[in-house]
Design a protein around this motif. Sequence first.
Motif, short mmCIF file in Angstrom:
data_model
loop_
_atom_site.label_atom_id
_atom_site.label_comp_id
_atom_site.label_asym_id
_atom_site.label_seq_id
_atom_site.Cartn_x
_atom_site.Cartn_y
_atom_site.Cartn_z
N TYR B 32 -4.75 1.27 4.01
CA TYR B 32 -4.47 2.51 3.28
C TYR B 32 -4.39 2.17 1.79
CZ TYR B 32 0.43 0.95 3.72
OH TYR B 32 1.59 0.23 3.68
N TYR B 34 -2.34 2.27 -0.75
CA TYR B 34 -1.29 1.46 -1.37
C TYR B 34 -1.41 -0.01 -0.96
CZ TYR B 34 3.19 0.68 -3.64
OH TYR B 34 4.16 0.24 -4.50
N LYS B 38 -1.82 -3.38 -3.29
CA LYS B 38 -0.95 -4.57 -3.20
C LYS B 38 -1.80 -5.83 -3.00
CE LYS B 38 3.20 -4.14 -3.14
NZ LYS B 38 4.04 -4.23 -4.37
N GLN B 49 -2.73 3.25 -9.75
CA GLN B 49 -3.05 4.19 -8.66
C GLN B 49 -4.02 5.29 -9.09
OE1 GLN B 49 1.06 3.98 -8.66
NE2 GLN B 49 1.27 4.22 -6.44
N GLY B 50 -3.90 5.68 -10.35
CA GLY B 50 -4.79 6.73 -10.88
C GLY B 50 -6.24 6.28 -10.93
N TYR B 53 -7.14 5.28 -6.26
CA TYR B 53 -7.29 6.35 -5.27
C TYR B 53 -8.55 7.20 -5.50
CZ TYR B 53 -2.93 5.20 -2.94
OH TYR B 53 -1.96 4.55 -2.22
N PRO B 54 -8.80 7.63 -6.75
CA PRO B 54 -10.07 8.36 -6.97
C PRO B 54 -11.28 7.50 -6.65
CG PRO B 54 -8.58 8.71 -8.81
CD PRO B 54 -7.97 7.64 -7.96
N ARG B 57 -11.98 7.57 -2.96
CA ARG B 57 -12.62 8.85 -2.58
C ARG B 57 -14.09 8.85 -2.97
NH1 ARG B 57 -9.27 13.09 -1.23
NH2 ARG B 57 -10.86 14.60 -1.79
N TRP B 69 -6.90 10.23 8.53
CA TRP B 69 -5.45 10.38 8.34
C TRP B 69 -4.75 9.93 9.63
CZ3 TRP B 69 -2.84 11.29 4.02
CH2 TRP B 69 -3.53 11.86 2.92
N ARG B 75 5.03 9.79 8.68
CA ARG B 75 4.44 9.93 7.33
C ARG B 75 2.93 9.80 7.43
NH1 ARG B 75 4.76 6.40 2.91
NH2 ARG B 75 6.58 5.31 3.69
N PRO B 76 2.21 10.79 6.88
CA PRO B 76 0.74 10.70 6.95
C PRO B 76 0.20 9.67 5.96
CG PRO B 76 1.39 12.70 5.79
CD PRO B 76 2.65 12.00 6.18
N ARG B 77 -0.73 8.86 6.40
CA ARG B 77 -1.37 7.89 5.51
C ARG B 77 -2.87 7.96 5.74
NH1 ARG B 77 2.68 3.01 6.20
NH2 ARG B 77 3.74 3.09 4.20
N ARG B 78 -3.57 7.82 4.65
CA ARG B 78 -5.03 7.86 4.78
C ARG B 78 -5.55 6.43 4.83
NH1 ARG B 78 -8.43 11.92 1.32
NH2 ARG B 78 -10.10 12.21 2.81
N TYR B 80 -8.64 3.76 4.96
CA TYR B 80 -10.06 3.60 4.60
C TYR B 80 -10.60 2.34 5.26
CZ TYR B 80 -9.42 7.01 0.82
OH TYR B 80 -9.16 8.13 0.10
#
Lengths: 337, 109
Positions: B32, B34, B38, B49-50, B53-54, B57, B69, B75-78, B80
Motif C-alpha cells: 500500500y 504508505y 517507508k 506523500q503528495g 500517491y499521485p 495513480r 481496496w 481501515r480501508p487501504r489501497r 498496488y
Amino acid sequence: MKFVDSYVAEVGRHLPEKSRADIEKEIHSMIEDSLEDESRAKGLPVDEDMEVEVLKRLGPPEKMATSYLPARYLIGPDLFPHFLTTLRIVIAVLTVVAAIGFGVSLARSQPTLPEAIAQGISSLLNGLIYAVGIVVVIFAIIQLSTPGLKLNSAEWDPRKLKAVPDTEKISLPEQIIEIFLSVLAITVFNLYPDWIGISSLVNGQWVHVPVLTDAFLRLVPWFSLLWALDIGHNVWLASKGRWEPALRWAQIALNLGGIALLGFLLFGPAFISINSADAARLGWSLDAGQIEMVTSSIYLAVRIAMGVTVAITALNTLKLLYNLTLRGRIPVLDARA
Amino acid sequence: MTQGQTVENLIQELRRGVIVLAVLNHLKEEQYGYSVMKLLADQGLEVDQGTLYPLLRRLETQGLLESSWRLEDARPRRYYVMSEEGRQVLPRLNAEWSKIVSSLEQSLT
C-alpha cells in the motif's frame, strides 16, 4: 479526526467529481497511516496536535489536490508559439491602423499635438485590450476543444528553413530611385512650383491652375535642404552598401526633420488654395459655397495623407531608435558580418 | 534564484526520474502507498506523500500497476502491485537505467 475530515473534504473540493470520492478515500487512508506511524514513534495516542502536525507536513489542501491533476493550460506549450505569432500580427495591424487614425485625426479635427497623441494612445490601448482578449479567447477555445493537441509533429527538413534575412544590406536600385525623387522634388518645388496644381480640359484646351500658397512656398527652402541631405544620405548609403549605426542615426535625424516640416504644414495656415476665378478658369460651374467645399475636400485629403505619413514616419523612427539602443540589434549583426 | 535553490531544483529533477523506477521495483509484490514510502525512505530515497500517491495513480492509469481496496483492522487501504504490462516494461527500464549509470560513471570518474 475533525481536522483530517476537513482537510480531505477541502482537497476534494478542488478535484474533478469523477475521481473525487476515490482520491478522498485514498488521502484519508494515507493520513491515517501517517498518524498511526507518528503515534507509534512518539508512544502517544493520536490527538489534535498530532493531526495538525501531520497535515502541515502534507501541505495546503489546494496543493495536494493539484498534485493529483494533470497540467492544465489556458494556452498550452504547443499552441503558445502560434498564439505569440498571431498576437504579433494583430498588434502590428492595430498599430498601423492607429497610426492612420492618428494621421486622419491630425488632419481633420486639428487638435493640439498633445491631444492628438493622447487620443491616439488611448484608441490604440483600447483596441489592443479588445483584440488581445479576443485572440486569447479563441486560442483558449482551441486548447479546450482539442486536448492533447500536438502541432508541427510532421517530419521537417532543415533545408526548407527560411534563410535569415540580411536587414542591413541595402538595395541599390531603391537608393537610386530615392535620389532621383529627391532631385525631382528640389527641381519642381524650387524652379517650377506652379506645376503643382489642377489641370482640366476646357473647350479642347488644357488649363492649369497652381494651388500652392505662400505659406507652403516659404517652407520650400527647408524642404529643399532636407531633400539635399537625403540625397547625401542615400549616396553615403550606396557607397557603404550596408546600413551602419551612423547611417541609422542620420536616417533618424532626417525623419525627425521631415516630421517637423510636415508638422508646420499641418498646424500652420492653409498651404493649398483655389479661388472662384481659378475655378472658373478650370471650367467648374460652381457657386462660392461649392468651390469652398471642393477646396476643403482636396485640402483634407492632402492633410490626411500628410498626417498618415507623419504617423508612419514617427513609428519607423521609434523602431529605429529601439533597434539602435534598447535592442542592440545592429551591433550583433555587425559582429556577425 | 540562488545557487542553492538551483542545485535543489536540479536534485529534485534527478530524483523525479529515479522515483518511478524505484517505485516499480518495490511493487513486484503488493504494497500500500504508505508502505512503499517507508521502503523508499529506508533506502534513503525520501518521497513526500503528495508526490508518491499521485504517481501511483498515474502508473495505474498507464497500465503498469493494478490496485485494489482492502479492509485491514476496519481501515480501508489501497494496495498496488505491478500489472502484467508493468512486468514486461520493468526489465527494459532497469536495463536503460544500468546503461545510464555505467555511462555516467565513466564521465564522473
